[in-house]
Design an enzyme around this catalytic site. Structure first.
Site, PDB file in Angstrom:
ATOM      1  N   HIS A  56       0.854  -1.189   0.000  1.00  0.00           N
ATOM      2  CA  HIS A  56       0.000   0.000   0.000  1.00  0.00           C
ATOM      3  C   HIS A  56       0.889   1.238   0.000  1.00  0.00           C
ATOM      4  O   HIS A  56       2.027   1.201   0.501  1.00  0.00           O
ATOM      5  CB  HIS A  56      -0.875   0.026   1.251  1.00  0.00           C
ATOM      6  N   GLU A  58       0.887   3.909   1.816  1.00  0.00           N
ATOM      7  CA  GLU A  58       1.343   4.348   3.135  1.00  0.00           C
ATOM      8  C   GLU A  58       2.520   3.521   3.629  1.00  0.00           C
ATOM      9  O   GLU A  58       3.501   4.061   4.139  1.00  0.00           O
ATOM     10  CB  GLU A  58       0.213   4.242   4.175  1.00  0.00           C
ATOM     11  N   CYS A  86      -6.397   2.054   5.792  1.00  0.00           N
ATOM     12  CA  CYS A  86      -7.030   0.797   6.184  1.00  0.00           C
ATOM     13  C   CYS A  86      -6.453   0.343   7.527  1.00  0.00           C
ATOM     14  O   CYS A  86      -5.540   0.973   8.061  1.00  0.00           O
ATOM     15  CB  CYS A  86      -6.757  -0.260   5.101  1.00  0.00           C
ATOM     16  N   CYS A  89      -2.570  -0.239   7.425  1.00  0.00           N
ATOM     17  CA  CYS A  89      -1.795   1.000   7.333  1.00  0.00           C
ATOM     18  C   CYS A  89      -1.916   1.826   8.612  1.00  0.00           C
ATOM     19  O   CYS A  89      -0.931   2.421   9.063  1.00  0.00           O
ATOM     20  CB  CYS A  89      -2.233   1.801   6.116  1.00  0.00           C
TER      21      CYS A  89
END
Length: 161
Positions: A56, A58, A86, A89
């Site tokens: 992801h 992040e 999410c 993260c």
């Protein structure tokens, strides 16, 4: 320049990362990490490219920032991300001690900052974050809406042929 204007400038940089993701066929989410008004990390989603669920935006930005400063503690930094983080993260944000998170659009299906849970502001953890939401929210949400609209259209066209 006041904080709100800085947030808009830095979120625009995160949106550039989101556009890079879209160009690759990735869900268009971008993230940057800022330290003393300087971008020290920038990343975008790469799950499809890497076939790795943990890539992801992040997490990739956090990894870059840690490598840049030589520490896992990202104190005094701000993470800008185009979509509400999410649970995975949000956990990484807490673990890396990022004190401030700024995000664009809410994620009603997986957001764990405000939408489903409030992980970054849960006093039961040993770290909490200051959160600013809604910076360039329309642009951040719009790039996602357009991406998924295009994806649905492509699927329809494949079924027709």
């Amino acid at each position: 320049m006041d904080v709100f204007e800085k947030d808009r400038v830095f979120m625009a940089e995160a949106l550039i990362e989101a556009q890079k993701a879209a160009t690759l066929g990735e869900v268009p989410i971008g993230a940057i990490i800022v330290y003393q008004d300087e971008i020290i990390a920038r990343a975008h989603n790469l799950r499809e490219t890497t076939q790795n669920a943990t890539t992801h935006a992040e997490l990739l930005a956090i990894q870059q920032a840690c490598a840049k400063i030589g520490s896992w503690r990202l104190e005094e930094m701000t993470l800008y991300v185009t979509l509400e983080p999410c649970p995975m993260c949000a956990g990484a944000i807490l673990q890396s001690r990022i004190p401030r998170v700024v995000y664009g659009a809410r994620d009603m299906k997986a957001g764990c900052v405000d939408s489903l849970y409030r992980l970054l502001n849960d006093a039961r953890f040993n770290h909490e974050c200051e959160v600013t939401e809604g910076i360039l929210a329309e642009d951040c949400g719009g790039i996602l809406t357009q991406f998924f609209r295009n994806l649905r259209e492509q699927k329809k066209n494949r079924k027709r042929t």
